[in-house]
Write a protein that holds these residues in place. Structure first.
Motif, mmCIF file in Angstrom:
data_model
loop_
_atom_site.group_PDB
_atom_site.id
_atom_site.type_symbol
_atom_site.label_atom_id
_atom_site.label_comp_id
_atom_site.label_asym_id
_atom_site.label_seq_id
_atom_site.Cartn_x
_atom_site.Cartn_y
_atom_site.Cartn_z
ATOM 1 N N ASP A 1 0.821 -1.212 0.000
ATOM 2 C CA ASP A 1 0.000 0.000 0.000
ATOM 3 C C ASP A 1 0.849 1.254 0.000
ATOM 4 O O ASP A 1 0.492 2.272 -0.576
ATOM 5 C CB ASP A 1 -0.905 0.026 1.237
ATOM 6 C CG ASP A 1 -2.133 -0.824 1.005
ATOM 7 O OD1 ASP A 1 -2.387 -1.137 -0.174
ATOM 8 O OD2 ASP A 1 -2.802 -1.188 1.986
ATOM 9 N N ARG A 2 1.982 1.138 0.661
ATOM 10 C CA ARG A 2 2.858 2.302 0.709
ATOM 11 C C ARG A 2 3.697 2.431 -0.559
ATOM 12 O O ARG A 2 4.591 3.250 -0.663
ATOM 13 C CB ARG A 2 3.785 2.192 1.924
ATOM 14 C CG ARG A 2 3.042 2.559 3.215
ATOM 15 C CD ARG A 2 4.015 2.723 4.348
ATOM 16 N NE ARG A 2 4.386 1.442 4.911
ATOM 17 C CZ ARG A 2 5.590 1.153 5.382
ATOM 18 N NH1 ARG A 2 6.542 2.045 5.324
ATOM 19 N NH2 ARG A 2 5.837 -0.021 5.907
ATOM 20 N N GLY A 3 3.417 1.559 -1.525
ATOM 21 C CA GLY A 3 4.144 1.625 -2.795
ATOM 22 C C GLY A 3 5.504 0.959 -2.724
ATOM 23 O O GLY A 3 6.347 1.174 -3.593
ATOM 24 N N LEU A 4 5.727 0.164 -1.678
ATOM 25 C CA LEU A 4 7.014 -0.520 -1.562
ATOM 26 C C LEU A 4 6.928 -1.874 -2.252
ATOM 27 O O LEU A 4 5.914 -2.564 -2.152
ATOM 28 C CB LEU A 4 7.373 -0.729 -0.090
ATOM 29 C CG LEU A 4 7.728 0.531 0.674
ATOM 30 C CD1 LEU A 4 7.938 0.201 2.142
ATOM 31 C CD2 LEU A 4 8.996 1.144 0.093
ATOM 32 N N HIS A 5 7.993 -2.232 -2.933
ATOM 33 C CA HIS A 5 8.022 -3.516 -3.622
ATOM 34 C C HIS A 5 8.586 -4.555 -2.666
ATOM 35 O O HIS A 5 9.539 -4.289 -1.944
ATOM 36 C CB HIS A 5 8.881 -3.404 -4.865
ATOM 37 C CG HIS A 5 8.448 -2.278 -5.754
ATOM 38 N ND1 HIS A 5 7.590 -2.446 -6.799
ATOM 39 C CD2 HIS A 5 8.721 -0.940 -5.692
ATOM 40 C CE1 HIS A 5 7.359 -1.284 -7.364
ATOM 41 N NE2 HIS A 5 8.035 -0.342 -6.719
ATOM 42 N N VAL A 6 7.991 -5.729 -2.680
ATOM 43 C CA VAL A 6 8.391 -6.741 -1.707
ATOM 44 C C VAL A 6 9.039 -7.919 -2.413
ATOM 45 O O VAL A 6 8.485 -8.460 -3.378
ATOM 46 C CB VAL A 6 7.168 -7.222 -0.913
ATOM 47 C CG1 VAL A 6 7.576 -8.326 0.053
ATOM 48 C CG2 VAL A 6 6.536 -6.062 -0.171
ATOM 49 N N ILE A 7 10.211 -8.285 -1.930
ATOM 50 C CA ILE A 7 10.883 -9.465 -2.460
ATOM 51 C C ILE A 7 11.005 -10.463 -1.322
ATOM 52 O O ILE A 7 11.538 -10.143 -0.255
ATOM 53 C CB ILE A 7 12.268 -9.094 -3.009
ATOM 54 C CG1 ILE A 7 12.085 -8.212 -4.233
ATOM 55 C CG2 ILE A 7 13.053 -10.352 -3.359
ATOM 56 C CD1 ILE A 7 13.338 -7.585 -4.733
ATOM 57 N N LEU A 8 10.482 -11.646 -1.551
ATOM 58 C CA LEU A 8 10.528 -12.658 -0.512
ATOM 59 C C LEU A 8 11.612 -13.669 -0.857
ATOM 60 O O LEU A 8 11.500 -14.419 -1.832
ATOM 61 C CB LEU A 8 9.167 -13.345 -0.401
ATOM 62 C CG LEU A 8 9.047 -14.417 0.659
ATOM 63 C CD1 LEU A 8 9.367 -13.866 2.044
ATOM 64 C CD2 LEU A 8 7.646 -15.016 0.670
ATOM 65 N N GLU A 9 12.682 -13.654 -0.067
ATOM 66 C CA GLU A 9 13.784 -14.587 -0.319
ATOM 67 C C GLU A 9 13.483 -15.916 0.351
ATOM 68 O O GLU A 9 13.037 -15.945 1.495
ATOM 69 C CB GLU A 9 15.080 -14.021 0.258
ATOM 70 C CG GLU A 9 15.605 -12.837 -0.501
ATOM 71 C CD GLU A 9 17.001 -12.441 -0.044
ATOM 72 O OE1 GLU A 9 17.419 -12.876 1.049
ATOM 73 O OE2 GLU A 9 17.664 -11.699 -0.784
ATOM 74 N N PHE A 10 13.771 -16.983 -0.339
ATOM 75 C CA PHE A 10 13.472 -18.291 0.218
ATOM 76 C C PHE A 10 14.671 -18.946 0.884
ATOM 77 O O PHE A 10 14.532 -19.972 1.543
ATOM 78 C CB PHE A 10 12.882 -19.217 -0.853
ATOM 79 C CG PHE A 10 11.416 -18.998 -1.035
ATOM 80 C CD1 PHE A 10 10.945 -17.858 -1.653
ATOM 81 C CD2 PHE A 10 10.497 -19.913 -0.553
ATOM 82 C CE1 PHE A 10 9.600 -17.629 -1.812
ATOM 83 C CE2 PHE A 10 9.142 -19.699 -0.700
ATOM 84 C CZ PHE A 10 8.688 -18.556 -1.335
ATOM 85 N N GLY A 11 15.856 -18.360 0.677
ATOM 86 C CA GLY A 11 17.035 -18.954 1.303
ATOM 87 C C GLY A 11 17.170 -20.413 0.936
ATOM 88 O O GLY A 11 17.002 -20.779 -0.221
#
Lengths: 193, 576
Positions: free
Chosen positions: B376-386
């Motif tokens: 919502d804040r316009g931040l892009h999210v990257i989810l690392e799986f390690g």
């Protein structure tokens, strides 16, 4: 320089015959371009045949055991039957424009035939539309005739090699259905090139 | 003085440099063809067959002044007389070969007209807009190599909506731009054999989206390649999105240890509670965990009977055994509502969850809410799986878990906004790798990813699918993919899959199968006006700079400048 070849003895729209007395080094030559002034036009042709008929005196001399040189010389210079030169019509000039088509009228008997070399030859062979008029004559050695003509035309130019390649390409277009004939014709050109 | 003017005169009369007058090269003439099958072009004698290449652009100048912008799809050798193939002439002779080339034998191109450029009137730039092709040029229309100007006219200029992705083949000075708005409008795909640069392509696209701010990204980063720096094949390090866009990209991790080892800066550790997992989340794994239909039905039944803590109870039962009175499960067994064998199999298979450290019996934080908050804040999210990246079950479980819930919230929000654009949530692009595992024909119809791919942009959520086996993806989903970015593929089934639902695919196949193994891609679909083969731009310093990243000396300079600005005039020495 135009050289007189002879006078017309027989004529039609497609071919005519010229009579001449002696065989000289420059005339008549197989495959060379010649022209005949006809009224306001000039009719162009290629020499496809040079024929010497016999006469009774020649026959007699031919079988003599010893023939004197003077007799031979005399027979050659003052022949009773003229040397007959066959010419295939390939175009005409009207009003300064050269057209590679059959002329509306043939030349008349006793019109004078001249050679056409140098500038005249270059000008006539600038386009290749007359190829068809030559190649269509299956009763003549048409390929040999055209090859000879193209060789002279190439010699008359400074860029003869490029001229022959262009002519070869036109032939490849015209004869693409007869590859054997095309190959023979191109080899004749190559031997000169 | 005299010398000067003479020099000027000399230079003024010099012929312009050859590249300045580079004429548009004529290649040949159109001799046959149709709109559906493409045009046949006989090459001119002067055009070198070996100089042609599939994927290159040509322009056919039509009778009416229209220009048909086309792509070469095949190069062939032809002869006027078929007998020539049986008895080739003696081409050792230069004269004969000169005569035959271009007359009896010639090169032939198959070109596929793609766009029509109307004759530009000059005053109205709109008149020159490329339009889809609906007719073919007349016989013997001349064909020219496309000039840079032509290509630029088609692929547009770089602006806030367009992002430079690469250069057409053999045209280093021309840039191909991708319309990012259209890219995120529908789901898109990046395909290619492994090692062909899929990750680099994806990273470039993501960088474009982040830079232009066309959408927010949620990346399920299987191999930890997008967030922080990673190693390229040439042993050099490339920067991750977080480094390029500090403050705009946030990295979350499932495996904090791995992130720490790689020096990746992580904002948030993701934990999921057993009590947050629903049977639908496990359903997705049925193939991988080889759950039968009976076992899946039993999952739903167990969830109903055991309540939120169903997984915890199941796992506890499997582990600890009896303590005290009969458990709920025993009662179910006794009632005959559950078969002992089924329960045992479920417990054994769910035992896998114990190996996932990010799964906890109870978690108080709400991961989905957190991610939504970031988005919502316009931040892009990257989810690392390690380390879990190599465990497909973990990847699918988490991706599915999060996507289902985030999509659900988007649906709610879109419905609440009821078409008023201002309240709509920002468009979201979800990037998944190994997509064929999610979009397998057997499951694509039921899974959330299948739904997202099929419903297009209705709820402002689209997918960016990264995959090496597009043939494993459900055909219906493939046909809904708007933009396809395809590096080399050589498997026939994969190539066919990429062209599902694309008209004129037959000719493009040749193009695709002949791409270089690296840094070349065929882009087709929604975001480009016509299919285009590009030499993809290098993901490196130039791109870093374009997206606004500064480092090294430049960073130092900026720092000095900022310090100066803050400190004001150097001459000023205070009031005293």
């Amino acid at each position: 320089m135009e050289i007189q070849v002879g006078r017309i003895i027989r004529s039609s729209t497609t071919r005519f015959a010229v009579g001449c007395r002696v065989l000289r080094p420059e005339v008549p030559v197989f495959g060379s371009l010649v022209k005949v002034p006809v009224l306001d036009d000039e009719v162009y042709g290629l020499i496809y045949d040079v024929c010497m008929e016999d006469d009774p005196y020649v026959r007699q001399i031919a079988v003599q055991e010893e023939v004197r040189a003077e007799h031979i010389e005399d027979q050659r210079r003052n022949r009773q039957v003229p040397i007959e030169v066959g010419v295939l019509v390939v175009g005409y000039r009207r009003g300064g424009t050269i057209v590679h088509r059959l002329p509306p009228q043939p030349p008349t008997s006793l019109d004078v035939l001249y050679t056409c070399t140098g500038e005249g030859l270059v000008e006539f062979t600038r386009r290749f539309d007359y190829f068809r008029l030559v190649l269509d004559n299956r009763d003549l050695p048409a390929d040999e005739l055209l090859a000879a003509n193209l060789r002279y035309a190439a010699e008359a130019r400074s860029d003869g090699q490029a001229f022959l390649v262009d002519a070869g390409r036109e032939l490849a277009r015209l004869l693409n259905m007869d590859l054997v004939r095309l190959d023979g014709l191109l080899r004749r050109l190559r031997d000169w090139a | 003085m005299q010398d000067h003017s003479e020099l000027d005169e000399f230079f003024a009369h010099r012929p312009p440099a050859p590249e300045a007058v580079a004429e548009v090269r004529r290649l040949g003439i159109v001799v046959s063809g149709s709109l559906s099958k493409g045009l046949g072009v006989k090459l001119d004698r002067g055009a070198v067959v070996e100089g042609m290449a599939v994927g290159r652009y040509v322009v056919v100048h039509g009778q009416t002044g229209r220009r048909f912008f086309s792509i070469i799809t095949d190069v062939a050798l032809d002869a006027t007389n078929p007998a020539l193939e049986k008895t080739p002439p003696d081409t050792s002779d230069p004269f004969l070969s000169q005569v035959y080339q271009g007359t009896a034998t010639f090169g032939r191109l198959e070109v596929s007209p793609m766009l029509v450029l109307d004759p530009s009137t000059g005053s109205e730039p709109e008149a020159g807009e490329p339009k889809p092709v609906k007719t073919v040029p007349a016989h013997f229309s001349p064909v020219y190599e496309a000039t840079e100007e032509d290509v630029n006219r088609v692929f547009g200029a770089g602006d806030e909506r367009h992002f430079y992705v690469g250069n057409p083949l053999d045209m280093e000075n021309v840039r191909v731009h991708l319309n990012l708005e259209r890219l995120v409008e529908r789901s898109s795909g990046v395909f290619g054999k492994s090692g062909t640069g899929k990750t680099f392509l994806t990273r470039t696209l993501l960088a474009g989206i982040v830079k232009q701010d066309t959408a927010v990204n949620l990346v399920f980063d299987m191999h930890n390649e997008y967030g922080w720096e990673s190693q390229a094949e040439g042993r050099h390090r490339v920067k991750g999105l977080r480094q390029l866009f500090p403050g705009k990209v946030s990295v979350m991790t499932l495996d904090p240890e791995s992130s720490r080892r790689r020096g990746s800066k992580v904002d948030f550790e993701v934990h999921i509670g057993y009590d947050q997992i629903e049977p639908e989340d496990v359903d997705m794994l049925s193939n991988l965990m080889s759950l039968t239909d009976v076992q899946i039905n039993a999952l739903y039944f167990l969830r109903r009977r055991l309540g939120k803590a169903w997984i915890e109870k199941l796992l506890a039962e499997g582990e600890a055994g009896e303590e005290g009175g009969p458990s709920e499960l025993d009662m179910l067994l006794e009632d005959g509502q559950l078969h002992g064998g089924t329960l045992g199999a479920i417990q054994r298979k769910l035992g896998l969850f114990r190996r996932f450290d990010f799964l906890r019996p109870r978690v108080h934080e709400d991961v989905v809410g957190k991610i939504m908050d970031y988005l919502d804040r316009g931040l892009h999210v990257i989810l690392e799986f390690g380390r879990y990246g190599s465990t497909l079950e973990a990847y699918i479980l988490v991706a599915n878990y999060l996507t289902r819930r985030i999509h659900g919230r988007y649906v709610q929000r879109m419905e609440a906004a009821l078409g008023s654009r201002t309240d709509e949530p920002k468009p979201l692009v979800i990037t998944i790798e190994e997509a064929h595992k999610f979009l397998d024909p057997a499951i694509a119809r039921q899974t959330i990813f299948g739904t997202i791919a099929r419903e297009l942009r209705k709820y402002n959520v689209t997918l960016l699918i990264v995959d090496q086996r597009p043939s494993g993806i459900d055909e219906e989903v493939m046909s809904q993919i708007g933009t396809r970015v395809t590096a080399l593929l050589d498997n026939e089934a994969d190539i066919r899959a990429v062209f599902t639902g694309v008209s004129g695919a037959g000719e493009l196949r040749q193009v695709l199968a002949r791409l270089d193994t690296q840094q070349q891609a065929l882009i087709l679909g929604h975001a480009v006006p016509m299919p285009v083969v590009v030499q993809t731009r290098t993901y490196g310093p130039e791109l870093y700079a374009e997206v606004g990243h500064v480092e090294g000396e430049a960073l130092q300079d900026r720092l000095t400048r900022n310090v100066n600005l803050l400190q004001g005039d150097q001459e000023f020495e205070g009031f005293e």
